[in-house]
Design a protein around this motif. Structure first.
Motif, PDB file in Angstrom:
ATOM      1  N   ILE A 257       0.442  -0.797  -0.207  1.00  0.00           N
ATOM      2  CA  ILE A 257       0.427  -0.154   0.112  1.00  0.00           C
ATOM      3  C   ILE A 257       0.097   1.296   0.304  1.00  0.00           C
ATOM      4  O   ILE A 257       0.686   2.143  -0.769  1.00  0.00           O
ATOM      5  N   VAL A 258       2.104   1.227   0.605  1.00  0.00           N
ATOM      6  CA  VAL A 258       2.962   2.470   0.926  1.00  0.00           C
ATOM      7  C   VAL A 258       3.834   2.653  -0.710  1.00  0.00           C
ATOM      8  O   VAL A 258       3.333   3.791  -1.026  1.00  0.00           O
ATOM      9  N   VAL A 259       3.844   1.681  -1.202  1.00  0.00           N
ATOM     10  CA  VAL A 259       4.300   1.928  -2.901  1.00  0.00           C
ATOM     11  C   VAL A 259       3.357   2.409  -3.431  1.00  0.00           C
ATOM     12  O   VAL A 259       3.159   3.430  -4.577  1.00  0.00           O
ATOM     13  N   ASN A 260       2.208   1.622  -3.527  1.00  0.00           N
ATOM     14  CA  ASN A 260       0.947   2.261  -4.755  1.00  0.00           C
ATOM     15  C   ASN A 260       0.281   3.276  -4.340  1.00  0.00           C
ATOM     16  O   ASN A 260       0.876   4.514  -5.427  1.00  0.00           O
ATOM     17  N   GLN A 261       0.121   4.006  -2.878  1.00  0.00           N
ATOM     18  CA  GLN A 261       0.017   5.210  -3.071  1.00  0.00           C
ATOM     19  C   GLN A 261       0.952   6.064  -3.018  1.00  0.00           C
ATOM     20  O   GLN A 261       0.952   7.504  -3.347  1.00  0.00           O
ATOM     21  N   SER A 262       2.334   6.071  -2.356  1.00  0.00           N
ATOM     22  CA  SER A 262       3.351   6.762  -3.141  1.00  0.00           C
ATOM     23  C   SER A 262       3.412   6.708  -4.709  1.00  0.00           C
ATOM     24  O   SER A 262       4.598   7.754  -4.976  1.00  0.00           O
ATOM     25  N   ILE A 263       3.864   6.060  -5.114  1.00  0.00           N
ATOM     26  CA  ILE A 263       3.581   6.961  -6.492  1.00  0.00           C
ATOM     27  C   ILE A 263       2.660   7.351  -7.310  1.00  0.00           C
ATOM     28  O   ILE A 263       3.169   8.252  -7.669  1.00  0.00           O
ATOM     29  N   LYS A 264       1.494   6.944  -6.401  1.00  0.00           N
ATOM     30  CA  LYS A 264       0.439   7.769  -7.228  1.00  0.00           C
ATOM     31  C   LYS A 264       0.519   9.328  -6.855  1.00  0.00           C
ATOM     32  O   LYS A 264       0.305  10.489  -7.092  1.00  0.00           O
ATOM     33  N   ASN A 265       0.982   9.079  -5.121  1.00  0.00           N
ATOM     34  CA  ASN A 265       1.399  10.287  -4.960  1.00  0.00           C
ATOM     35  C   ASN A 265       3.038  11.772  -4.876  1.00  0.00           C
ATOM     36  O   ASN A 265       3.146  12.745  -5.344  1.00  0.00           O
ATOM     37  N   VAL A 266       3.935  10.481  -5.854  1.00  0.00           N
ATOM     38  CA  VAL A 266       5.100  10.389  -6.294  1.00  0.00           C
ATOM     39  C   VAL A 266       5.148  11.493  -7.422  1.00  0.00           C
ATOM     40  O   VAL A 266       5.100  12.449  -8.340  1.00  0.00           O
ATOM     41  N   ILE A 267       4.185  11.112  -8.436  1.00  0.00           N
ATOM     42  CA  ILE A 267       3.096  11.679 -10.115  1.00  0.00           C
ATOM     43  C   ILE A 267       2.498  13.003  -9.477  1.00  0.00           C
ATOM     44  O   ILE A 267       2.739  14.596  -9.908  1.00  0.00           O
ATOM     45  N   ILE A 268       1.979  13.199  -8.810  1.00  0.00           N
ATOM     46  CA  ILE A 268       0.671  14.001  -8.069  1.00  0.00           C
ATOM     47  C   ILE A 268       1.895  15.491  -7.668  1.00  0.00           C
ATOM     48  O   ILE A 268       1.673  17.038  -7.685  1.00  0.00           O
ATOM     49  N   THR A 269       2.936  15.088  -6.927  1.00  0.00           N
ATOM     50  CA  THR A 269       3.940  15.880  -6.322  1.00  0.00           C
ATOM     51  C   THR A 269       4.749  16.387  -7.050  1.00  0.00           C
ATOM     52  O   THR A 269       4.852  17.725  -7.045  1.00  0.00           O
ATOM     53  N   CYS A 270       5.364  15.220  -8.523  1.00  0.00           N
ATOM     54  CA  CYS A 270       6.162  16.170  -9.468  1.00  0.00           C
ATOM     55  C   CYS A 270       5.192  16.806 -10.013  1.00  0.00           C
ATOM     56  O   CYS A 270       6.105  18.005 -10.946  1.00  0.00           O
ATOM     57  N   LEU A 271       3.932  16.688 -10.331  1.00  0.00           N
ATOM     58  CA  LEU A 271       3.330  17.525 -11.441  1.00  0.00           C
ATOM     59  C   LEU A 271       2.637  19.433 -10.200  1.00  0.00           C
ATOM     60  O   LEU A 271       3.377  20.148 -11.355  1.00  0.00           O
ATOM     61  N   GLY A 272       2.878  18.874  -8.941  1.00  0.00           N
ATOM     62  CA  GLY A 272       2.798  19.768  -8.003  1.00  0.00           C
ATOM     63  C   GLY A 272       3.809  21.091  -8.561  1.00  0.00           C
ATOM     64  O   GLY A 272       3.727  22.656  -8.444  1.00  0.00           O
TER      65      GLY A 272
ATOM     66  N   ALA B  65       5.681  12.757  -0.192  1.00  0.00           N
ATOM     67  CA  ALA B  65       4.660  12.089  -1.312  1.00  0.00           C
ATOM     68  C   ALA B  65       4.378  10.297  -0.435  1.00  0.00           C
ATOM     69  O   ALA B  65       3.515  10.069   0.349  1.00  0.00           O
ATOM     70  N   MET B  66       5.974  10.098  -0.027  1.00  0.00           N
ATOM     71  CA  MET B  66       6.091   8.357   0.883  1.00  0.00           C
ATOM     72  C   MET B  66       5.192   8.778   2.365  1.00  0.00           C
ATOM     73  O   MET B  66       4.599   7.645   2.815  1.00  0.00           O
ATOM     74  N   HIS B  67       5.468   9.702   2.980  1.00  0.00           N
ATOM     75  CA  HIS B  67       5.400  10.446   4.109  1.00  0.00           C
ATOM     76  C   HIS B  67       3.528  10.370   4.356  1.00  0.00           C
ATOM     77  O   HIS B  67       3.135  10.416   5.871  1.00  0.00           O
ATOM     78  N   GLN B  68       3.099  10.576   3.549  1.00  0.00           N
ATOM     79  CA  GLN B  68       1.184  10.593   3.397  1.00  0.00           C
ATOM     80  C   GLN B  68       0.760   9.710   4.092  1.00  0.00           C
ATOM     81  O   GLN B  68      -0.219   9.614   4.761  1.00  0.00           O
ATOM     82  N   ILE B  69       1.636   8.661   3.187  1.00  0.00           N
ATOM     83  CA  ILE B  69       0.693   7.334   3.552  1.00  0.00           C
ATOM     84  C   ILE B  69       1.673   6.803   4.926  1.00  0.00           C
ATOM     85  O   ILE B  69       1.471   5.457   5.668  1.00  0.00           O
ATOM     86  N   THR B  70       3.283   6.540   5.100  1.00  0.00           N
ATOM     87  CA  THR B  70       3.766   5.821   5.980  1.00  0.00           C
ATOM     88  C   THR B  70       4.425   6.655   7.316  1.00  0.00           C
ATOM     89  O   THR B  70       4.137   5.901   7.881  1.00  0.00           O
ATOM     90  N   TYR B  71       3.423   7.813   7.799  1.00  0.00           N
ATOM     91  CA  TYR B  71       3.085   8.291   9.099  1.00  0.00           C
ATOM     92  C   TYR B  71       2.065   7.440   9.746  1.00  0.00           C
ATOM     93  O   TYR B  71       1.755   7.513  10.880  1.00  0.00           O
ATOM     94  N   PRO B  72       0.664   7.196   9.398  1.00  0.00           N
ATOM     95  CA  PRO B  72       0.009   6.855  10.228  1.00  0.00           C
ATOM     96  C   PRO B  72      -0.222   4.888  10.201  1.00  0.00           C
ATOM     97  O   PRO B  72      -0.373   4.595  10.758  1.00  0.00           O
TER      98      PRO B  72
END
Length: 486
Positions: free
Chosen positions: A3-18, A270-277
């Motif tokens: 789940i970390v890799v899954n959401q982290s990849i999405k978050n990386v893409i979003i963060t890169c776009l941002g 990107a990764m900390h959004q999911i690893t923190y909880p």
């Protein structure tokens, strides 16, 4: 780590776009459409609000993540969430009252060559309120392991709106003054959208009863409040102190260099959004073996990816500044020092999550206060002597000492550290590629030069990571991506 890799990849893409949109805004649109002093004004207002919102939030965005998973029933969760909503409101009312009473004295603080700030001082408070409650509702979604939408709002929404507003300034549809007020409206709108989404995830019903462990919650919030303020101080103190010693346009010049370097934090954000909880859940359940594995993997993955970004930035920054108006000069040591500080942050992996969700958060609090004082003293000494570069020296020194201390505490208390032999292999790659391409330029247009160097660096770096099997997770991603490129 699935789940970390899954959401982290999405978050990386979003963060890169941002960050991509942010780079266009920061490097090109702001510099083209706003005068230096107004660019400096906007940078200062946002930095000042970033210093205040952790105090206003009262640490609830971290408290929510730590305690939420410990409540088993809906009633207990609603009591807890109700308290989380009320705490920032109380702080905001107190700070707002103080601001109204001493408003004249606050305005006097901005007399002199930077008097341009005076008409907009009140916006700092509104921005801080919007930021504090946005982070609260973002944390609300994180505990549901739904971080992607919140990341879109955090990384993309404001930057896209800023881009639109800057074009409105360019076409003289709005004035620069209206642009500043419109920024405040954008942050309030973002808060409203995030609130609606968070309430959709959790069918919340307000409760006037407090949780049984409210004393522990309050103590933790107070300490995290200070710890969060310390972390923010280390990030934004430099910009606010530059305004005290140098003309306000220097805030914009420093901000451009610092923003370029801050691209390095994309993987960690990107990764900390999911690893923190997840870290909070593992600590609550005493899953220390899984915690150790998450600590090492997150450190290695973040360091390897952010190392590539560091190389790309350092090796292309001179060409990049050839595309920016001449009045915005390159401070190479600002880019190097801030970039190195961000790289060290990535190397820590889930270190912050472990400390803030454990019983040892008090230790880091006391040390953090010391580091904030150190950062203030260093800025006070270095900025008058070294100018804009002095702020970077102060920030790097404080961040380096702070991070080193945090690594030592986790090692002492949990008998774990983030390093491995592969960490040093990544360091070697960063050094070799950094020195190999920094002095190597092609006689092309800057954009072509940047493109060619970047392709060579990315391909060479990724091939080495894959051959030496630096990270299993990175190799899996590479194997998945290659078929799409063939």
């Amino acid at each position: 780590m699935g789940i970390v890799v899954n959401q982290s990849i999405k978050n990386v893409i979003i963060t890169c776009l941002g960050f991509g949109i942010g780079a266009i805004n920061t490097l090109f649109l702001f510099t083209k459409f706003l005068e230096e002093e107004y660019y400096g004004l906007v940078s200062y207002l946002l930095s000042a609000s970033n210093l205040i919102w952790p105090l206003m939030a009262f640490g609830v965005h971290n408290t929510l993540v730590k305690f939420y998973s410990s409540y088993a029933t809906k009633i207990e969760q609603n009591r807890f969430l109700s308290l989380m909503l009320l705490l920032p409101m109380g702080v905001a009312l107190v700070l707002g009252t103080v601001g109204v009473v001493f408003y004249t004295q606050i305005l006097d603080f901005f007399e002199g060559e930077n008097a341009i700030v005076q008409p907009y001082v009140w916006t700092i408070y509104i921005l801080a309120v919007a930021l504090s409650y946005f982070e609260l509702f973002f944390a609300w979604t994180k505990v549901k392991l739904k971080s992607v939408f919140g990341n879109i709002m955090k990384e993309l929404f404001v930057r896209i709106c800023l881009m639109i507003l800057l074009f409105l300034v360019c076409f003289k549809i709005i004035t620069v003054q209206q642009f500043v007020y419109a920024i405040v409206i954008v942050y309030i709108l973002r808060l409203g959208i995030m609130c609606i989404y968070a309430l959709h995830l959790h069918k919340f019903r307000f409760s006037f009863s407090v949780p049984n462990n409210y004393v522990s919650i309050f103590k933790y919030s107070v300490l995290i409040l200070i710890a969060g303020s310390v972390a923010t101080l280390l990030i934004d103190l430099d910009k606010t102190m530059i305004e005290r010693y140098l003309p306000i346009e220097n805030v914009a010049k420093y901000g451009i260099c610092a923003y370029i370097a801050s691209v390095i934090i994309i993987p960690s954000r990107a990764m900390h959004q999911i690893t923190y909880p997840l870290t909070a859940k593992l600590i609550n359940e005493k899953g220390f073996e899984q915690l150790r594995e998450l600590y090492k993997k997150s450190s290695l993955n973040l360091f390897a990816i952010s190392g590539l970004l560091f190389i790309l930035i350092i090796c292309n920054v001179h060409e990049l500044f050839e595309l920016i108006p001449e009045e915005y000069e390159l401070f190479i040591w600002v880019v190097l020092l801030i970039g190195a500080a961000k790289l060290f942050d990535n190397l820590l992996g889930t270190n912050n999550s472990i400390l803030f969700n454990s019983d040892y958060y008090r230790l880091i609090l006391y040390i953090g206060i010391g580091m904030a004082i150190l950062a203030f003293i260093l800025n006070w000494i270095c900025i008058p002597i070294f100018g804009v570069t002095g702020a970077a020296i102060a920030t790097f020194t404080a961040v380096f000492c702070y991070n080193l201390t945090k690594v030592f505490i986790v090692y002492q208390k949990f008998n774990m550290h983030p390093f491995s032999p592969k960490t040093f292999l990544v360091i070697l790659c960063i050094v070799v590629f950094g020195f190999g391409f920094y002095f190597w330029d092609f006689a092309y247009h800057p954009i072509v030069n940047i493109s060619v160097k970047s392709i060579l660096i990315v391909v060479g770096y990724i091939v080495l990571l894959y051959i030496f099997k630096v990270s299993e997770d990175i190799n899996i991603i590479i194997k998945r991506v290659i078929p799409f490129l063939m």
